[in-house]
Design an enzyme around this catalytic site. Structure first.
Site, short mmCIF file in Angstrom:
data_model
loop_
_atom_site.label_atom_id
_atom_site.label_comp_id
_atom_site.label_asym_id
_atom_site.label_seq_id
_atom_site.Cartn_x
_atom_site.Cartn_y
_atom_site.Cartn_z
N LYS A 22 -15.82 39.90 59.81
CA LYS A 22 -16.37 40.98 59.96
C LYS A 22 -16.87 40.15 61.96
O LYS A 22 -16.46 40.67 62.83
CB LYS A 22 -17.64 41.70 59.67
N ASN A 23 -17.50 39.15 61.88
CA ASN A 23 -18.21 38.34 63.17
C ASN A 23 -17.12 37.22 63.09
O ASN A 23 -17.48 37.39 64.03
CB ASN A 23 -20.18 37.87 62.38
N ARG A 93 -21.80 45.72 68.22
CA ARG A 93 -22.48 44.23 68.64
C ARG A 93 -21.48 43.70 69.63
O ARG A 93 -21.81 43.18 70.66
CB ARG A 93 -23.56 44.29 67.68
N CYS A 117 -26.98 46.77 64.06
CA CYS A 117 -27.77 47.00 63.77
C CYS A 117 -29.18 47.04 64.47
O CYS A 117 -29.42 46.13 65.14
CB CYS A 117 -27.69 45.76 62.52
N ARG A 122 -33.00 42.21 70.57
CA ARG A 122 -31.77 41.78 70.78
C ARG A 122 -31.45 41.68 71.92
O ARG A 122 -29.94 42.13 72.28
CB ARG A 122 -30.74 42.18 69.67
N PRO A 123 -32.54 40.74 73.06
CA PRO A 123 -31.96 40.88 74.06
C PRO A 123 -30.39 40.37 74.29
O PRO A 123 -30.21 39.06 73.58
CB PRO A 123 -32.40 40.13 74.62
N ILE A 124 -29.94 39.64 76.13
CA ILE A 124 -28.32 38.55 75.65
C ILE A 124 -29.28 38.11 77.58
O ILE A 124 -27.76 38.29 77.99
CB ILE A 124 -27.32 40.27 76.11
N ASP A 125 -29.79 37.92 76.94
CA ASP A 125 -30.19 37.02 78.02
C ASP A 125 -29.59 35.28 78.34
O ASP A 125 -29.43 34.50 79.61
CB ASP A 125 -31.75 36.76 78.56
N GLN A 126 -29.45 35.19 77.08
CA GLN A 126 -28.22 33.83 77.09
C GLN A 126 -27.14 33.58 77.37
O GLN A 126 -26.76 33.48 78.12
CB GLN A 126 -28.99 33.35 75.21
N ASP A 305 -28.61 36.95 57.99
CA ASP A 305 -27.42 38.75 57.13
C ASP A 305 -27.96 38.98 55.33
O ASP A 305 -27.26 39.84 54.68
CB ASP A 305 -26.34 38.51 57.78
N ARG A 397 -19.98 50.04 58.26
CA ARG A 397 -19.51 49.10 59.33
C ARG A 397 -18.94 47.46 59.11
O ARG A 397 -18.28 47.11 59.40
CB ARG A 397 -20.97 49.16 59.59
C1 EPZ Z 1 -24.63 37.81 65.20
O1 EPZ Z 1 -25.75 38.60 66.34
C2 EPZ Z 1 -24.14 39.16 64.43
N1 EPZ Z 1 -23.33 40.32 64.22
C3 EPZ Z 1 -25.63 39.51 63.69
O2 EPZ Z 1 -24.75 40.05 61.95
C4 EPZ Z 1 -26.43 38.18 62.54
O3 EPZ Z 1 -27.16 39.03 62.40
C5 EPZ Z 1 -26.76 37.08 63.86
O4 EPZ Z 1 -25.48 37.07 64.91
C6 EPZ Z 1 -26.99 35.94 62.82
O5 EPZ Z 1 -26.16 35.24 62.65
C7 EPZ Z 1 -22.26 39.95 65.27
O6 EPZ Z 1 -22.10 38.30 65.28
C8 EPZ Z 1 -21.49 40.94 65.40
P1 EPZ Z 1 -27.85 35.74 68.21
P2 EPZ Z 1 -25.88 38.36 67.82
O7 EPZ Z 1 -27.22 36.30 69.24
O8 EPZ Z 1 -25.22 37.56 67.96
C9 EPZ Z 1 -31.96 35.91 70.29
C10 EPZ Z 1 -24.12 41.58 60.61
O9 EPZ Z 1 -25.02 42.10 59.83
N2 EPZ Z 1 -31.44 36.18 71.10
O10 EPZ Z 1 -26.93 34.94 66.85
O11 EPZ Z 1 -26.79 39.55 68.11
C11 EPZ Z 1 -31.87 36.81 69.12
O12 EPZ Z 1 -32.24 37.90 69.63
C12 EPZ Z 1 -24.91 41.49 62.14
O13 EPZ Z 1 -23.37 41.50 60.07
C13 EPZ Z 1 -32.00 36.04 72.18
O14 EPZ Z 1 -32.81 36.07 72.25
O15 EPZ Z 1 -27.71 37.41 67.22
C14 EPZ Z 1 -32.06 36.73 67.72
O16 EPZ Z 1 -33.23 36.27 67.88
C15 EPZ Z 1 -26.64 41.41 62.04
N3 EPZ Z 1 -30.97 35.92 73.69
C16 EPZ Z 1 -31.03 35.13 68.08
O17 EPZ Z 1 -31.50 34.41 69.28
C17 EPZ Z 1 -30.11 36.03 73.76
O18 EPZ Z 1 -29.39 36.27 74.84
C18 EPZ Z 1 -30.07 35.30 66.99
O19 EPZ Z 1 -29.16 36.25 67.89
C19 EPZ Z 1 -29.22 36.07 72.44
C20 EPZ Z 1 -29.76 36.11 71.33
#
Ligand code: EPZ
Length: 432
Positions: A22-23, A93, A117, A122-126, A305, A397
């Site tokens: 999926k991801n 997402r 989920c 889940r910020p997107i600042d990065q 996950d 999903r």
């Molecule tokens: C992806 O989410 C996956 N979703 C998630 O899977 C998975 O749990 C996660 O990666 C971690 O492996 C998809 O790929 C669609 P991150 P993502 O950005 O990209 C923080 C599932 O069950 N962060 O790696 O949203 C964030 O808050 C789903 O399939 C920032 O602070 O995860 C978290 O604490 C659930 N700022 C950490 O980083 C940012 O700009 C990891 O988040 C981005 C992230």
């Protein structure tokens, strides 16, 4: 609303084939709009997140042809808008990957803030930091993520935290930029590598995916490609844990064993047996499993996950285990549901202390997110008696035909409308 009804206590036996990841699929489908030529994507998982993203891609003017439930042809030649306002994209997402790809090709993008989920903040600042580094004006305004640029120029971006989403989004945004982009502290998940491999199959120049430094050299144009998505590491891990949890004997097929090493190591540590083959793993467990400590980490660590399914498995281990969730700050909501099934788990901050009980007992429980739902299904398979898991649209999903795959392994599980008491009664009488 649909629900699963499960009769517990039956060891899973046999073979199950894992679907496409999926991801990976979400990033790869978003990447298809980077070219005006036709691409063919194979081994797509047949799940609702994919349907939502394909609808959004069609909404902006791309042609989308489903050859079958696992194969799609997409051509972005006639894309006429770079803003997506359909409410549907709020549910997933992965919709935010369209910001990276539309910005990358058209230098303009606007997508409603992503959903996904409810597992903590889940910020997107990065993502925004990376888009700005490439020269875009990027902001969240009126509930939308917007990014616009006169031109995109390669930059050296050091992520403050390891982010799967930001790593994929910046690969999408930079592959047509002028010059080289370096992403440091990048995520190394298999799905990050899969998206990079797909982009390279379209003519991008991406090196280092799978390490924490990725170099993207911008190219003029991307071209057509036919690409097959890798197997889903998390679905595979879910079935491995379900096999051990039910004291079963299951061959999980169509996997890449290397992607599963963290799960395999933990299963062997607690007394299960895992035999690795070229593209399959065989998981068996007979005796009561031992306790252990688990901490979730970015890949190659133990995946967040699979945190909920692992906690569920450990709920009947001997002695006491701990599970530390180091990535998300709200990913233990399912523990209250497991308590209804006689589990003894105490959560303090981001650590679950799991006191092993002799058995779980069937109950009516509610899924709060995708992987929590999968964990509750595993709990139902393990428990004494019947379990009803409500709100399974979360589970659907991310898992293709979960109940069908489990039935093939001998599970007694049906999917019904939550109001269909007649079918539930018939099922309970039949499997008694
Ligand atoms: C992806 O989410 C996956 N979703 C998630 O899977 C998975 O749990 C996660 O990666 C971690 O492996 C998809 O790929 C669609 P991150 P993502 O950005 O990209 C923080 C599932 O069950 N962060 O790696 O949203 C964030 O808050 C789903 O399939 C920032 O602070 O995860 C978290 O604490 C659930 N700022 C950490 O980083 C940012 O700009 C990891 O988040 C981005 C992230």
């Amino acid at each position: 609303m649909d629900q699963y009804v499960i009769k517990g206590g039956i060891p899973l036996q046999g073979e199950v084939t894992v679907s496409g990841a999926k991801n990976s699929a979400l990033g790869i489908l978003a990447a298809t709009v980077l070219t005006d030529e036709q691409v063919c994507i194979k081994n797509l998982p047949d799940i609702s997140d994919i349907d939502i993203l394909l609808n959004a891609i069609e909404e902006i003017g791309a042609s989308v042809t489903r050859k079958d439930r696992n194969t799609v042809l997409i051509c972005g030649a006639n894309i006429k808008q770079t803003t997506i306002e359909s409410e549907n994209v709020r549910k997933i997402r992965g919709s935010y990957y369209l910001v990276g790809s539309l910005l990358g090709r058209f230098k303009s993008a606007g997508v409603l803030m992503p959903g996904g989920c409810n597992i903590g903040s889940r910020p997107i600042d990065q993502h925004l930091k990376g888009f700005r580094a490439l020269g875009a004006d990027a902001e969240i305004t009126h509930g939308m993520v917007k990014a616009d640029a006169k031109e995109l120029v390669g930059a050296h971006i050091y992520f403050d935290c390891t982010s799967v989403g930001a790593t994929i989004n910046l690969m999408l945004a930079s592959c047509l930029a002028k010059g080289q982009t370096i992403l440091e502290n990048s995520a190394k998940e298999p799905h990050v590598v899969d998206v990079a491999n797909f982009l390279n199959s379209m003519g991008a120049n991406i090196k280092g995916a799978g390490t924490d430094i990725i170099r993207i050299t911008g190219v003029e144009k991307l071209h057509k490609s036919t690409y097959s998505i890798i197997p889903d590491q998390i679905e595979a891990g879910t079935f491995m844990l379900a096999a051990a949890a039910t004291k079963g004997d299951v061959v999980v097929k169509n996997v890449i064993p290397k992607h599963l090493e963290a799960i395999t190591a933990k299963l062997v540590e607690i007394g299960a047996s895992v035999v690795e083959m070229d593209d399959a793993v065989r998981v068996t467990a007979t005796d009561r499993l031992k306790s252990t400590s688990v901490r979730t980490y970015p890949y190659p660590g133990f995946p967040t996950d699979l945190q909920a399914p692992m906690t569920t498995l450990l709920s009947v281990s001997s002695e006491t285990s701990t599970l530390t969730e180091s990535i998300f700050d709200g990913r233990f909501k399912y523990v209250d549901e497991l308590a209804k099934m006689s589990a003894k788990i105490k959560v303090e901050n981001n650590v679950a202390v799991i006191t092993g009980v002799d058995r779980l007992t069937g109950s009516k429980v509610v899924a709060s997110d995708l992987r929590a739902g999968a964990a509750l299904v595993i709990a139902g398979l393990m428990a004494e008696g019947f379990t009803t898991v409500e709100q399974i649209e979360y589970v659907e999903r991310g898992y293709e035909n979960l109940e069908g795959k489990l039935r093939k392994l001998g599970a007694e599980i049906i999917k019904t409308d939550s109001k269909d008491e007649k079918t539930v009664k018939k099922f309970k009488l039949k499997v008694g």
